[in-house]
Scaffold this motif. Structure first.
Motif, mmCIF file in Angstrom:
data_model
loop_
_atom_site.group_PDB
_atom_site.id
_atom_site.type_symbol
_atom_site.label_atom_id
_atom_site.label_comp_id
_atom_site.label_asym_id
_atom_site.label_seq_id
_atom_site.Cartn_x
_atom_site.Cartn_y
_atom_site.Cartn_z
ATOM 1 N N VAL A 10 1.377 6.362 -13.103
ATOM 2 C CA VAL A 10 1.316 5.674 -11.816
ATOM 3 C C VAL A 10 0.090 4.774 -11.840
ATOM 4 O O VAL A 10 -1.028 5.237 -12.096
ATOM 5 C CB VAL A 10 1.233 6.649 -10.629
ATOM 6 N N ILE A 11 0.313 3.491 -11.611
ATOM 7 C CA ILE A 11 -0.771 2.510 -11.583
ATOM 8 C C ILE A 11 -0.863 1.990 -10.152
ATOM 9 O O ILE A 11 0.118 1.482 -9.607
ATOM 10 C CB ILE A 11 -0.491 1.348 -12.555
ATOM 11 N N TYR A 12 -2.046 2.141 -9.559
ATOM 12 C CA TYR A 12 -2.266 1.663 -8.196
ATOM 13 C C TYR A 12 -2.882 0.276 -8.244
ATOM 14 O O TYR A 12 -3.758 0.010 -9.057
ATOM 15 C CB TYR A 12 -3.167 2.632 -7.422
ATOM 16 N N LYS A 13 -2.435 -0.581 -7.355
ATOM 17 C CA LYS A 13 -2.856 -1.972 -7.358
ATOM 18 C C LYS A 13 -3.184 -2.413 -5.953
ATOM 19 O O LYS A 13 -2.479 -2.097 -5.015
ATOM 20 C CB LYS A 13 -1.714 -2.834 -7.924
ATOM 21 N N ASN A 23 -2.753 0.414 -1.893
ATOM 22 C CA ASN A 23 -1.491 0.965 -1.417
ATOM 23 C C ASN A 23 -0.298 0.560 -2.274
ATOM 24 O O ASN A 23 0.752 1.159 -2.167
ATOM 25 C CB ASN A 23 -1.242 0.541 0.032
ATOM 26 N N SER A 25 1.783 0.322 -5.787
ATOM 27 C CA SER A 25 1.801 1.118 -7.016
ATOM 28 C C SER A 25 3.017 0.762 -7.859
ATOM 29 O O SER A 25 4.015 0.233 -7.365
ATOM 30 C CB SER A 25 1.821 2.615 -6.697
ATOM 31 N N LYS A 27 5.305 2.705 -10.981
ATOM 32 C CA LYS A 27 5.555 3.923 -11.751
ATOM 33 C C LYS A 27 6.263 3.544 -13.047
ATOM 34 O O LYS A 27 7.279 2.839 -13.020
ATOM 35 C CB LYS A 27 6.397 4.907 -10.954
ATOM 36 N N THR A 39 6.060 -0.045 -5.499
ATOM 37 C CA THR A 39 5.766 0.084 -4.075
ATOM 38 C C THR A 39 4.888 -1.082 -3.672
ATOM 39 O O THR A 39 3.771 -1.221 -4.157
ATOM 40 C CB THR A 39 5.035 1.411 -3.787
#
Length: 107
Positions: A10-13, A23, A25, A27, A39
């Protein structure tokens, strides 16, 4: 890092238009790198937008330095209340000893 064989990366951006939190992301499948889900907080539903708005309130990052200073005082309040409560209890206990009342009333 995935801990199970069926886990995902999971990479959050932080996307343009986001507040200080991350907020958005992506996958990814851990074996092939295939994108499984994206997301985008800019097109999130009402429920997700409401939940995402709690993060800056929780961390105190929504109002800059004055809000962070206020959060420090709010965080220290239980400790200060505990110390003052213990001092009041100790002083009251000290006055309830035999002879302490006589000394207090004779003054």
């Amino acid at each position: 890092m995935p801990t199970k064989p069926d886990g995902v990366f999971v990479i959050y951006k932080k996307l343009p238009g986001d507040t200080e939190d991350f907020n958005g992301s992506v996958k990814l499948d851990q074996y092939s790198g295939k994108v499984l889900a994206v997301t985008d907080s800019r097109v999130a539903g009402l429920g997700d937008r409401i939940l995402n708005s709690f993060t800056p309130i929780h961390y105190g990052t929504f109002g800059g330095l004055p809000t962070r200073i206020f959060y420090v005082f709010v965080g220290l309040a239980p400790t200060i209340l505990m110390i003052t409560g213990l001092v009041m209890w100790w002083l009251r206990r000290k006055l309830k000893k035999p002879g302490a009342i006589a000394l207090a009333t004779s003054e």
